[in-house]
Write a protein that holds these residues in place. Sequence first.
Motif, short mmCIF file in Angstrom:
data_model
loop_
_atom_site.label_atom_id
_atom_site.label_comp_id
_atom_site.label_asym_id
_atom_site.label_seq_id
_atom_site.Cartn_x
_atom_site.Cartn_y
_atom_site.Cartn_z
N GLU A 135 45.42 24.96 34.70
CA GLU A 135 45.00 24.49 33.37
C GLU A 135 43.65 25.05 32.95
OE1 GLU A 135 46.56 22.47 35.53
OE2 GLU A 135 48.38 22.29 34.30
N GLU A 136 42.86 25.44 33.95
CA GLU A 136 41.55 26.02 33.68
C GLU A 136 41.20 26.95 34.83
OE1 GLU A 136 38.31 23.20 34.03
OE2 GLU A 136 39.62 21.79 35.06
N GLY A 137 40.15 27.74 34.63
CA GLY A 137 39.73 28.64 35.69
C GLY A 137 39.44 30.03 35.17
N PRO A 138 38.98 30.93 36.04
CA PRO A 138 38.63 32.30 35.64
C PRO A 138 39.86 33.12 35.30
CG PRO A 138 38.56 32.09 38.02
CD PRO A 138 38.80 30.71 37.49
N GLU A 139 39.63 34.27 34.67
CA GLU A 139 40.72 35.17 34.30
C GLU A 139 41.24 35.95 35.51
OE1 GLU A 139 41.69 38.03 30.51
OE2 GLU A 139 39.74 38.27 31.49
N SER A 140 40.39 36.13 36.49
CA SER A 140 40.79 36.83 37.71
C SER A 140 39.87 36.38 38.85
CB SER A 140 40.71 38.35 37.53
OG SER A 140 39.37 38.76 37.29
N ILE A 141 40.29 36.68 40.08
CA ILE A 141 39.50 36.32 41.26
C ILE A 141 39.08 37.60 41.95
CG2 ILE A 141 39.43 35.03 43.41
CD1 ILE A 141 41.70 33.31 42.37
N ARG A 193 33.50 35.70 45.35
CA ARG A 193 33.53 34.41 46.03
C ARG A 193 33.34 33.23 45.06
NH1 ARG A 193 36.09 34.16 50.05
NH2 ARG A 193 34.83 35.44 51.44
N ILE A 194 32.56 33.43 44.01
CA ILE A 194 32.34 32.34 43.05
C ILE A 194 33.65 31.95 42.38
CG2 ILE A 194 31.20 31.73 40.88
CD1 ILE A 194 28.87 33.52 41.72
N ALA A 195 34.40 32.94 41.90
CA ALA A 195 35.68 32.65 41.25
C ALA A 195 36.66 32.01 42.22
CB ALA A 195 36.26 33.93 40.66
N GLU A 196 36.68 32.52 43.45
CA GLU A 196 37.60 31.96 44.44
C GLU A 196 37.27 30.49 44.72
OE1 GLU A 196 39.31 33.01 48.89
OE2 GLU A 196 37.24 33.55 48.37
N THR A 197 36.01 30.18 44.86
CA THR A 197 35.60 28.81 45.13
C THR A 197 35.97 27.88 43.98
OG1 THR A 197 33.75 29.60 46.48
CG2 THR A 197 33.64 27.33 45.69
N GLU A 198 35.85 28.38 42.76
CA GLU A 198 36.18 27.58 41.58
C GLU A 198 37.65 27.15 41.56
OE1 GLU A 198 36.27 28.03 36.69
OE2 GLU A 198 35.27 29.55 37.92
N VAL A 199 38.54 28.04 41.99
CA VAL A 199 39.97 27.74 41.83
C VAL A 199 40.59 27.01 43.02
CG1 VAL A 199 40.30 29.70 40.30
CG2 VAL A 199 40.73 29.98 42.74
N LEU A 225 38.07 49.17 38.96
CA LEU A 225 38.70 48.48 37.85
C LEU A 225 38.78 47.00 38.18
CD1 LEU A 225 41.81 50.70 36.92
CD2 LEU A 225 39.67 50.54 35.65
N SER A 226 38.69 46.15 37.16
CA SER A 226 38.95 44.73 37.35
C SER A 226 40.44 44.47 37.12
CB SER A 226 38.12 43.90 36.38
OG SER A 226 38.53 44.15 35.05
N VAL A 227 40.92 43.30 37.50
CA VAL A 227 42.34 42.97 37.32
C VAL A 227 42.78 43.09 35.86
CG1 VAL A 227 44.08 41.15 37.55
CG2 VAL A 227 42.41 41.52 39.38
N PRO A 228 42.04 42.55 34.89
CA PRO A 228 42.49 42.68 33.50
C PRO A 228 42.56 44.11 32.99
CG PRO A 228 40.88 40.90 33.70
CD PRO A 228 40.86 41.67 34.99
N GLU A 229 41.90 45.06 33.69
CA GLU A 229 41.88 46.45 33.25
C GLU A 229 43.02 47.28 33.83
OE1 GLU A 229 37.16 47.39 32.61
OE2 GLU A 229 37.89 47.27 34.68
N ILE A 230 43.80 46.70 34.75
CA ILE A 230 44.82 47.47 35.46
C ILE A 230 45.82 48.10 34.49
CG2 ILE A 230 46.81 47.29 37.01
CD1 ILE A 230 45.20 45.23 38.62
#
Length: 220
Positions: A38-44, A47-53, A144-149
Amino acid sequence: MRILVINPVGTDRWNESDRKIYEHFASEHTAIDVVCLEEGPESIENRIAETEVLPLIVKKALELHSKYDGIIVNCCLDPAVDVIRSAVETPAVGPCQASLALASVIGRKIGIVTVSKTAPPLFEELVLKYRMEERVVSIRGIDLSVPEIDANRARTMALLREEISNAIKDGADVIVLGCTGLAGFAEELQKFFSVPILDPVACAVKIMEDVVEMRGGCHE
């Protein structure tokens, strides 16, 4: 057989395309459902993004696990997979662990090629966690980041080919694509290399199907 795929991101932009790629690799009688958070970052990719999800993934698994025969967390950092395994009886699989397991059968020395220059240190930790440090000889990330693939597929292919070549120079005789966002690239990349290139989604879904079948009993 019913498999739940949890996209550990706060957007549904990839749900439909991910369902199609999982269905492409799944057996005929395997049903795939893909959900996001329902919420969270666009990609992981750090470590910050991973911890959030992490708690959000576990919450989603607890809500839905009883309807499924297996759960796949759709990220090669395998976030929250261990926690899900300890919380519910429904088997859970992470694409990285699945890919490394199959790679260790196919080859002797493994190379991981992932996205983002920030990701390789996270994979170094995973390799140690899974006790694969004597088998993994190369961990490389494309810039590249995930959204750029998918923004420029030709550029993504060129970057992947370069880093796969470098991993082979490092001694790898089997390559793991270390991001589920790269699902579908392995078949095209294989045309350029003699060493096997493993798709993380294919590895995850095939191992999950085998685990469910060995346990016996499936949801209709």
